[in-house]
Scaffold this motif. Sequence first.
Motif, PDB file in Angstrom:
ATOM      1  N   ALA A   1       0.828  -1.212   0.000  1.00 14.79           N
ATOM      2  CA  ALA A   1       0.000   0.000   0.000  1.00 14.79           C
ATOM      3  C   ALA A   1       0.859   1.257   0.000  1.00 14.79           C
ATOM      4  O   ALA A   1       0.583   2.218  -0.738  1.00 14.79           O
ATOM      5  CB  ALA A   1      -0.919  -0.001   1.220  1.00 14.79           C
TER       6      ALA A   1
ATOM      7  N   ALA B   1       1.114   3.961  -3.023  1.00 15.61           N
ATOM      8  CA  ALA B   1       0.810   5.382  -2.832  1.00 15.61           C
ATOM      9  C   ALA B   1       1.959   6.253  -3.306  1.00 15.61           C
ATOM     10  O   ALA B   1       1.754   7.280  -3.963  1.00 15.61           O
ATOM     11  CB  ALA B   1       0.515   5.651  -1.355  1.00 15.61           C
TER      12      ALA B   1
ATOM     13  N   THR C   1      -4.562   2.285  -0.060  1.00 10.36           N
ATOM     14  CA  THR C   1      -3.403   3.159   0.161  1.00 10.36           C
ATOM     15  C   THR C   1      -3.740   4.295   1.121  1.00 10.36           C
ATOM     16  O   THR C   1      -2.970   4.592   2.033  1.00 10.36           O
ATOM     17  CB  THR C   1      -2.893   3.741  -1.167  1.00 10.36           C
TER      18      THR C   1
END
Length: 287
Positions: free
Chosen positions: A179, A183, A209
């Motif tokens: 995640a 991001a 995210t």
Amino acid sequence: MKIGILGGSGKMGQWFSRFLTENGHQVWLWGRNPSKLAPVASRLGSQVITQPDQLTEMDCLVISVPIDAFEDTLKEIAPFTKPEQMVFDLCSVKERPVELMHQYLPHCRTLGTHPVFGPGAKSLKGYNFILTPTTGAETELAEKVKIWLEKHGSTVSLISPEEHDRLMSVVLGLAHFIAIVSADTLLGQNLPGIAGAGGTTFRLLDTLTKSVLTEDPNLYASLQVNMPKLPGLEADFIKRATDWAELVKNGDKTGFAHRMQAIKDKLAQTEPGFEKAYQDMYHLKQP
């Protein structure tokens, strides 16, 4: 029962203070700054432990402090604990905390516990809870705790600290790693209109995210560096990601499809009916 929560001003400390108070227990909060705890205790209907010797009065202690502060906390409270006092920790890793509790609190009834949910949960119902007993006495305690947790709707597993940490390297460590890196990658593209162009699959990634990034960076950094099995797992993920990227880079459509089909076939053997995950994804709330 009188329960002392160590680290009572933290998010999970407050969660358990509220939950235990609502279920008829007397809850006392302990921390390095009693004045900071006062408004928290007042709001939650708890009381504040102002002197460490008050810890001896508790029937049970719940340690809800960051893993980096765990050993220092045990050293500090050890002189004020009593034989047969129940002591539980809430750390997201288990091998080292369980080892430390055995070292500093050998006279207490200790048990490694991990509530596999965050402070946004409304109750225990539907959430997983892992207990990691290592002795016969701990297993006996764990069975009693399991019954209590299940009465409140939790799904409880008893496994070893080692197995717990192996699982958490995937469930927490790898999931958070993916995640955060996702991001970082998305933000590096500088595409302000991306949310309006995304479908359900992207919304799922976007939600993952953002939910991870709402958390305390120091907490997540601590989790990453304190999971001994995680570096090897992340290295394997990076290697596999590189292999997949090479297939794309080389325009190897056949190789990509063949490898994806092999994964689908393997998953079908281990999780029959996994295809319903596609429809489950569409149950996500529309924007």
